[in-house]
Design an enzyme around this catalytic site. Sequence first.
Site, PDB file in Angstrom:
ATOM      1  N   LYS A 140       0.858  -1.190   0.000  1.00  0.00           N
ATOM      2  CA  LYS A 140       0.000   0.000   0.000  1.00  0.00           C
ATOM      3  C   LYS A 140       0.888   1.231   0.000  1.00  0.00           C
ATOM      4  O   LYS A 140       2.041   1.158   0.427  1.00  0.00           O
ATOM      5  CB  LYS A 140      -0.874   0.026   1.263  1.00  0.00           C
ATOM      6  N   ASP A 180      -6.858   4.423  -4.559  1.00  0.00           N
ATOM      7  CA  ASP A 180      -7.538   4.288  -3.273  1.00  0.00           C
ATOM      8  C   ASP A 180      -8.159   5.676  -3.053  1.00  0.00           C
ATOM      9  O   ASP A 180      -8.348   6.419  -4.030  1.00  0.00           O
ATOM     10  CB  ASP A 180      -6.544   3.888  -2.159  1.00  0.00           C
TER      11      ASP A 180
HETATM   12  N1  GLU Z   1      -7.328   0.357  -2.978  1.00  0.00           N
HETATM   13  C1  GLU Z   1      -8.068  -0.830  -3.300  1.00  0.00           C
HETATM   14  C2  GLU Z   1      -8.089  -1.756  -2.090  1.00  0.00           C
HETATM   15  O1  GLU Z   1      -8.136  -1.277  -0.978  1.00  0.00           O
HETATM   16  C3  GLU Z   1      -7.621  -1.479  -4.596  1.00  0.00           C
HETATM   17  C4  GLU Z   1      -6.190  -1.881  -4.665  1.00  0.00           C
HETATM   18  C5  GLU Z   1      -5.711  -2.347  -6.032  1.00  0.00           C
HETATM   19  O2  GLU Z   1      -6.517  -2.396  -6.968  1.00  0.00           O
HETATM   20  O3  GLU Z   1      -4.541  -2.671  -6.122  1.00  0.00           O
HETATM   21  O4  GLU Z   1      -8.111  -2.950  -2.177  1.00  0.00           O
END
Ligand code: GLU
Length: 460
Positions: A140, A180
């Site tokens: 992340k 996100d």
């Molecule tokens: N931010 C999204 C999540 O919390 C998607 C992450 C992504 O597609 O890599 O899963």
Amino acid sequence: MQIVDYDQQVDALSAKSYVDQVFETVKKRNPHEPEFLQAVKEIFDSLVPVFEKHPIYKQQGILERIVEPDRIISFRVPWVDDSGKVQVNRGFRVQFSSAIGPYKGGLRFHPSVNASIIKFLGFEQIFKNSLTGQPIGGGKGGADFDPKGKSDGEIMRFCQSFMTELYRHIGPDLDVPAGDIGVGGREIGYLFGMYKRIRGSFEAGVLTGKGIGYGGSLTRTEATGYGTVYFVNEMLEAKGLTFENSRVVVSGSGNVSIYAMEKAAQFGGKVIACSDSNGYIVDENGINLETVKRIKEVERKRISEYVLHHPEAQYIEGCSGIWTVPCDIALPCATQNEIDEAAAKLLVTNGVKAIGEGANMPSTLEAIDVFLENEVLFGPGKAANAGGVAVSALEMAQNSARLAWTFEEVDQKLHSIMTNIYQTSMKAAEEYGCPGNLVVGANIAGFLKVADAMVAHGII
Ligand code: GLU
């Protein structure tokens, strides 16, 4: 050998006290990271039956290793605002686990971003990504940058500066960021453009959530919201219930929320409320999604504008008040800890039947207890919102194969992934002595695959 001594020491402890002991170390080591500790606590508590059944995971130090990210990168993001003033933000990428695939997870641009937030999100991502059945590890990132009120030029310059550092840490087989909160199609476009320029080659699979014209996947935009509703539908059907004629409240009005509202309405639900960080709207006629999409996706304005177009609707200041609106189904799709114990109790008193977490960790630990104690169907974020990252993995697959699937193909794959997550989580809950508890089931099912890969790879 030290490893043998250690084995004997942990085997002498009960699974519960072993897990608690590791948690104490995590607390000591990360004293100023409440969100991270909250996410760890929830997972750890769920895993006690696993450690009772499989001492190998204790012997291999899986818990001690899984809570420590492979690495955390923190960097300066300097940029120049429209008035010519130099601004500096802090950027992050946490590469948590690559046990089952390249690091994968979104980027969050929000003033609240700090190490604790990024670590809780990265930690959760390990288990969520595993649950999707796709070959993706956990990561992340983000920055404490506030996109609110910024011009398009400022957003572009910020994204470009962010990527001039991030590029050296990512790659299609290494780490694949996506969106996100605060990072959508526009930001991914600017980030991808800068990455492509620096690298001098077109590596489509380095980011997901791209535009359809340059390697994006159909259904990615809708995937998290649609997936949450598919998941909740599974929970309802198992109890002989449906979305049909239900009152649905969806917090937030970003990407996840908008497409959760769309699918809930398609399934026959009546969506009566949604929110942004300033306040919430209630429209007893059913929220008009075209208006919300125009306000949020095109005009990038506040949700309060809605009542200008629909005078019969009400706007109320203060976003947390949304949980006072009586509903059958609540879909928290805004942000972490948006439902506390008091809000959970109110939802229960007002007769809520099902909760589907579209956001990451939107319910506090106390709120989850309230839902479980009152036998409210509860779909935890790791399972219920995994559709977004699942379709990101499908985007990576299409990029590798240099082809593009139709909307229907991807949507159908998303639907079966969500059904599969539901079934796998239910099965794990049953097998480990907590039938019907999807929090425990999802955590255990997500954990087992990663833990087995970690055992196979040796102590690294
Ligand atoms: N931010 C999204 C999540 O919390 C998607 C992450 C992504 O597609 O890599 O899963």
